[in-house]
Design an enzyme around this catalytic site. Sequence first.
Site, PDB file in Angstrom:
ATOM      1  N   GLU A 127     -20.470 -44.321  10.964  1.00 45.65           N
ATOM      2  CA  GLU A 127     -20.313 -43.655  11.849  1.00 45.65           C
ATOM      3  C   GLU A 127     -20.149 -43.548  13.737  1.00 45.65           C
ATOM      4  OE1 GLU A 127     -22.315 -39.594  11.553  1.00 45.65           O
ATOM      5  OE2 GLU A 127     -21.891 -39.064   9.808  1.00 45.65           O
ATOM      6  N   GLU A 198     -19.512 -38.423   2.969  1.00 46.79           N
ATOM      7  CA  GLU A 198     -20.855 -37.485   3.690  1.00 46.79           C
ATOM      8  C   GLU A 198     -19.994 -36.178   3.141  1.00 46.79           C
ATOM      9  OE1 GLU A 198     -23.455 -37.891   6.369  1.00 46.79           O
ATOM     10  OE2 GLU A 198     -23.361 -39.957   5.755  1.00 46.79           O
TER      11      GLU A 198
END
Length: 763
Positions: A127, A198
Amino acid sequence: MWPSLIAKAKAGGLDVIETLVFWNLHEPQPEQFDFSGQRDIVRFIKEIQAQGLYACIRIGPFIQGEWSYGGLPFWLHDIPGIVYRSDNEPFKYQMKKFVSKIVNMMKAEKLYASQGGPIILSQIENEYGMVEAAFRDKGPPYLRWAAEMAVGLQTGVPWVMCKQNNAPDPVINACNGRRCGETFPGPNSPNKPAIWTENWTSFYQVYGDEPDIRSAEDIAFHVALFIAKKGSYVNYYMYHGGTNFGRTAAAYVLTSYYDQAPLDEYGLFRQPKWGHLKELHAAIKLCLNPMLSGVYTTMALGKSQEAFVYRGNSVDCAAFLVNNDTRKTVVVTFQDSLYELPPKSISILPDCKTVAFNTAKVSTQYNTRAVETSKKLDSIVKWEEYKETIPTFEDTSLRANMLLEHMNTTKDNSDYLWYTFRFQNDFSDAEYVLNVTSSSHVLHAFVNGSFVGSTHGSFKTKTPILESKITLNKGTNYISLISGMVGLPDSGAYLERRVAGINTVRVKGEHEIKDFTRYSWGYQVGLLGEKLQVYTDSGSNKVKWNTYGSSTHQRLTWYRTLFDAPAGKDPVTLNLESMGKGEAWINGQSIGRYWVSFLTPKGIPSQTRYNVPRSFLKRTDNLLVILEEENGYPLGISIDTISITKVCGHVSESHLPPVISWQVQNKTEHNNSKKHHGRRPKVQLQCPPGRNISRIVFASYGNPTGDCENYAIGSCHSFTSLPTIEEACMGKRICTIPVWRKKFGNDPCPGIPKTLLVDAQCT
């Protein structure tokens, strides 16, 4: 537990097991590597391979993951000039060294798919797109370097970067979140697949939070939508979260992790989530041929309805019919046939004709997790206590004429740092106010050995100022302040610049205000009990334990007792509902931090039960040691077991039959056999291994009201419901009952749509 958990994941229709790689777990000190026991990542990957599944390793090595310091080892902090996750040579050197070590370990064991192994995908960074801009001109070159470094390791399988829409070729940009079918802009190159790294099955909890419940229907909808839009890979985060043992949880994060996942913290099936997703996976796999080789088209079916179609040859065709309307059931026309779509749902048609699955129609059973107390630890004679020494300035060897920063002083060797000083007071029995500001998570204050006050922050708010009225002696006074961290931070840019600990200390009196911020301070890292390891068999004998309650209670007290393991194989849990805040160990293994006194807005603790894997236990005489910071009551602790004791099915005539019956029917039709008539909606009940259905708590074929949590007989009810279900299910572990009037002898109320609701006890 690995083989069992992997087997349950495989049974749920998963193809790939994905894991993070924890740098601070594997290299706790520079060049000192640990891949033993629970840290044996090679063994974990080989277990995945042994069960016929693929693997994905997310090396990071920054992983966030609600894991302390985002997985980075704290010793990085001491490297001169280092800036984490930036175009910074000291950090890049260490990062490349660790990533290379992990990759080379996998290569040496031939674990990459290019070598015939199970690993089909690896991740670098995590991320980074969330923080890249904060590093300004040092961000983009680091991103390019990380991609080039990873690809240069030549694993022979692709690399991925999540939440990184500008991932450099050939690294694949991937999505994280709950709605990637709606939010993901797609691959940034036509030769990259759409990957969802995710898919949050609930959300992590911090102390003071209620659990985040995400329905099976919502998860299924977004998975189906992502696949319908040419998605190639979906990872559930988490499918099994487990437990943050020891001090591994990040700031304010609970010890229990993603208990609402399809496999709960104890590895038990979380129904209907596990079963509904299993049905979804089976339905998607029925569509594989046209999805992999067919032509992809989309078409509007209404204002908020659409179809995603994969058409191969004259036989192969699959369709996903989507209703995006969150309020209305709609009927759509597709290929000259009518299809009813419930609100916010997707119907999967593996042959473009027959609906095999709808995301909003749950036919899977619901289950109830129950707790049984095995042993109450309420015998006062079996508990002993050891009061932690409250250090004074004279007891300390680390000194400084300033307030030291907490994390850089403890080096993550303990949650605790003592700040102590002494000063002269010229007035007898004078009343003062102790004023302390801090960026610690928790702060306890002692004056002349007596507790005077505490304060704590939360995940969203900084720690309030501690202001406590104190009485000082005439002459020398000793003030001891203990700063506590409930995990290190795990996210954000410039993690190495974060600070914690005490900021200012003042003593306000009638005659003066004394500021001790720049003063002579003594420090002690951690607690004496930690240093002596009083939670182990050997360390426990290094201090004198007293009978429980033999003297006045003190905050920061250690308690110990012995207990026998519960009989059977059910998961074991430690009930700490009567305690305040601290940490617990069993046979020297930390089962994690607890903070029962931190209540949610509803006035209940975020967590009271703590997972104790049976592998931590001996048959008898297990050593339980508790460190209690507050005013907990150890006689209220119990050893419990967790099990599934009730199963419930709630299926109507409009529900779909199990996907397996779709497969059977099509197989018999292709073989030109007579048509298979088993394709009806069914209630399917299954008790856990070792348990059978012992009682039918409720059964109604008709129009029962409510759901599996709260039900009643409706205006239409077949009086043969209970005897029919009892005959089909009593004494069995598994039973199946079709929602069909002939099964119940007659139609109790013609013209009324029928539902079957069955609630059963497992013993």
